[in-house]
Design an enzyme around this catalytic site. Structure first.
Site, mmCIF file in Angstrom:
data_model
loop_
_atom_site.group_PDB
_atom_site.id
_atom_site.type_symbol
_atom_site.label_atom_id
_atom_site.label_comp_id
_atom_site.label_asym_id
_atom_site.label_seq_id
_atom_site.Cartn_x
_atom_site.Cartn_y
_atom_site.Cartn_z
ATOM 1 N N PHE A 96 53.369 53.164 47.626
ATOM 2 C CA PHE A 96 52.268 52.689 46.788
ATOM 3 C C PHE A 96 52.648 51.349 46.199
ATOM 4 O O PHE A 96 53.682 51.222 45.543
ATOM 5 C CB PHE A 96 51.936 53.667 45.653
ATOM 6 C CG PHE A 96 50.732 53.217 44.864
ATOM 7 C CD1 PHE A 96 49.445 53.435 45.334
ATOM 8 C CD2 PHE A 96 50.885 52.530 43.664
ATOM 9 C CE1 PHE A 96 48.332 52.981 44.625
ATOM 10 C CE2 PHE A 96 49.770 52.073 42.953
ATOM 11 C CZ PHE A 96 48.494 52.305 43.429
ATOM 12 N N ASP A 105 60.096 47.107 45.022
ATOM 13 C CA ASP A 105 59.011 47.358 44.085
ATOM 14 C C ASP A 105 59.529 48.330 43.023
ATOM 15 O O ASP A 105 59.582 49.539 43.239
ATOM 16 C CB ASP A 105 57.804 47.936 44.834
ATOM 17 C CG ASP A 105 56.635 48.249 43.900
ATOM 18 O OD1 ASP A 105 56.839 48.292 42.665
ATOM 19 O OD2 ASP A 105 55.515 48.468 44.412
ATOM 20 N N LYS A 114 54.868 48.198 34.849
ATOM 21 C CA LYS A 114 54.571 49.357 33.989
ATOM 22 C C LYS A 114 55.308 49.397 32.636
ATOM 23 O O LYS A 114 54.710 49.172 31.610
ATOM 24 C CB LYS A 114 54.808 50.646 34.766
ATOM 25 C CG LYS A 114 53.748 50.871 35.841
ATOM 26 C CD LYS A 114 53.766 52.265 36.416
ATOM 27 C CE LYS A 114 52.499 52.574 37.195
ATOM 28 N NZ LYS A 114 52.552 52.291 38.618
#
Ligand SMILES: *Cc1c(COP(=O)(O)O)cnc(C)c1O
Length: 394
Positions: free
Chosen positions: A129, A216, A245
């Site tokens: 993702f 990532d 995040k």
């Protein structure tokens, strides 16, 4: 006419929170919920952390936004902090994980064009993702998320996660590859942890092939896995790291960090963001990093995560319906042998917020790094009991 003025792109639970404190959220009726998800790995310092509140309020009263047309001293300070923490050489700031990955994808393409490759390709993984923008959606390994949005952006080659032979075979058959983009632990698809030397092997291949290794760390970064970035446990340096995040504890900020040649690729005009790295966002992120360091929250995440995984393993000893209990630091996945999406609702009724992912069979816990021992055991107790009730009802 639609019954709500919002677009219908989320399946939401029917609860609305009014305030938060530490690991707890309070709804409009005054009910309290222990947050074992942290807004999906965002609020690592919990809710309303006084350091972050103070930093945001003080900076908002002084200066919120100027423009990247001008020097932004707080942005330079944040870049210094992040590069010294990570071993990277330079930073680009944006507002989200997807944007950080967009910057990484553009760096890879520049790297390719500089090597004389006119159609550069990036190896990305199955079940990955990387975001919802069109480039990151094409990089994402989930056909359901992509459905309806063809034609997808070209320039990605898919490989199975945690499979070095597959990467070697692509290397032998495709001269256009310029980079690998991979999550150190796949978060959205169910806390999938690769072999301990997976990143080391990828580093070695990237060195041999002159590819960029792009990690990532949007979900794994900012202390969540027990070190500031997950790759630091492999003793390697990637060429590019993306994060977002947990970086602002809820204030939107993302970063793309780069090392060596990759750090020099962007030239004026190559990339940009109006909001990216504004004084307010940088003040928030500086306060987050300072708090993670002074409260030793990386160490805390490592210790508490091990404790919680062990406690779950004891609860489920010999339970045939549990396929796996895994993770690193405070990324915890409990894989069941059956769909269990209703657990998110059952847990909410019992006052715990969690998420079920990975085709609905994997309970995902991403509690804040400031969680106390007693809050951790409360999560283990309630979640274990709910899983046992769920399987006994079937
Ligand atoms: C959440 C996530 C993203 C996307 O971040 P946004 O801020 O939602 O754009 C990208 N990569 C990983 C690994 C993520 O977990």
């Amino acid at each position: 006419m639609a019954s709500t003025p919002l677009m219908n792109n989320y399946a939401r639970l029917s609860v609305a929170f009014e305030r938060g404190e530490g690991a707890w959220l309070y709804d409009q009726k005054g009910n309290k919920f222990l947050d074992a998800l942290s807004g999906i790995a965002v609020c690592g310092l919990g809710h309303s952390h006084p350091n972050i509140t103070r930093a945001i309020c003080e900076q908002a009263a002084k200066l919120i936004h100027t423009s990247n047309l001008y020097t932004i001293p707080l942005q330079t300070r944040l870049a210094q902090k992040l590069t010294s923490l990570s071993g990277m050489d330079s930073a680009f700031f944006c507002n989200s994980g997807a944007e950080a990955n967009e910057a990484a994808i553009k760096l890879a393409r520049l790297h390719g064009h500089n090597r004389g490759i006119s159609t550069p390709a990036i190896i990305v993984m199955e079940h990955s993702f990387h975001g919802r923008t069109l480039a990151t959606l094409a990089a994402t390994g989930n056909r359901k998320a992509q459905a309806g949005f063809d034609p997808l952006l070209a320039g990605f080659i898919r490989a199975p996660f945690d499979d070095i032979d597959a990467i070697l075979s692509i290397a032998n058959n495709n001269a256009d590859v310029v980079a690998i983009m991979v999550e150190p632990i796949q978060g959205e698809s169910g806390i999938k942890v690769p072999a301990p030397d997976y990143l080391n092997q990828l580093r070695r291949i990237c060195d041999e092939q002159n590819w960029l290794l792009m990690l990532d760390e949007v979900q794994t970064g900012n202390g969540r896995t027990g070190s500031y970035f997950a790759y630091q446990q492999n003793n390697i340096l990637p060429d590019v790291v993306t994060t977002a995040k947990g970086l602002g504890n809820g204030f939107p900020i993302g970063a793309c960090l780069a090392h060596g040649n990759a750090a020099q690729l962007f030239q004026p005009g190559n990339h940009g963001s109006t909001f990216g790295g504004n004084p307010l966002a940088c003040a928030a992120a500086l306060a987050v990093i300072d708090t993670i360091e002074t409260e030793n929250l990386c160490g805390r995440a490592a210790e508490l995560g091990d404790w919680m995984r062990d406690a779950f393993k004891q609860e489920f000893e010999g339970a045939s319906y549990i396929r796996d209990i895994r993770g690193n630091g405070l990324m915890i996945g409990i894989e069941l042998d059956r769909p269990c999406t209703e657990l998110a609702i059952l847990a909410k009724v019992k006052g715990i917020l969690l998420n079920v992912t990975g085709e609905g069979r994997i309970v995902r816990l991403l509690p804040p790094l400031i969680l106390s021992d007693s809050e951790a055991s409360l999560i283990v107790g309630v979640v274990s009991k709910l899983i046992k009730i769920l399987v006994s009802d079937e």
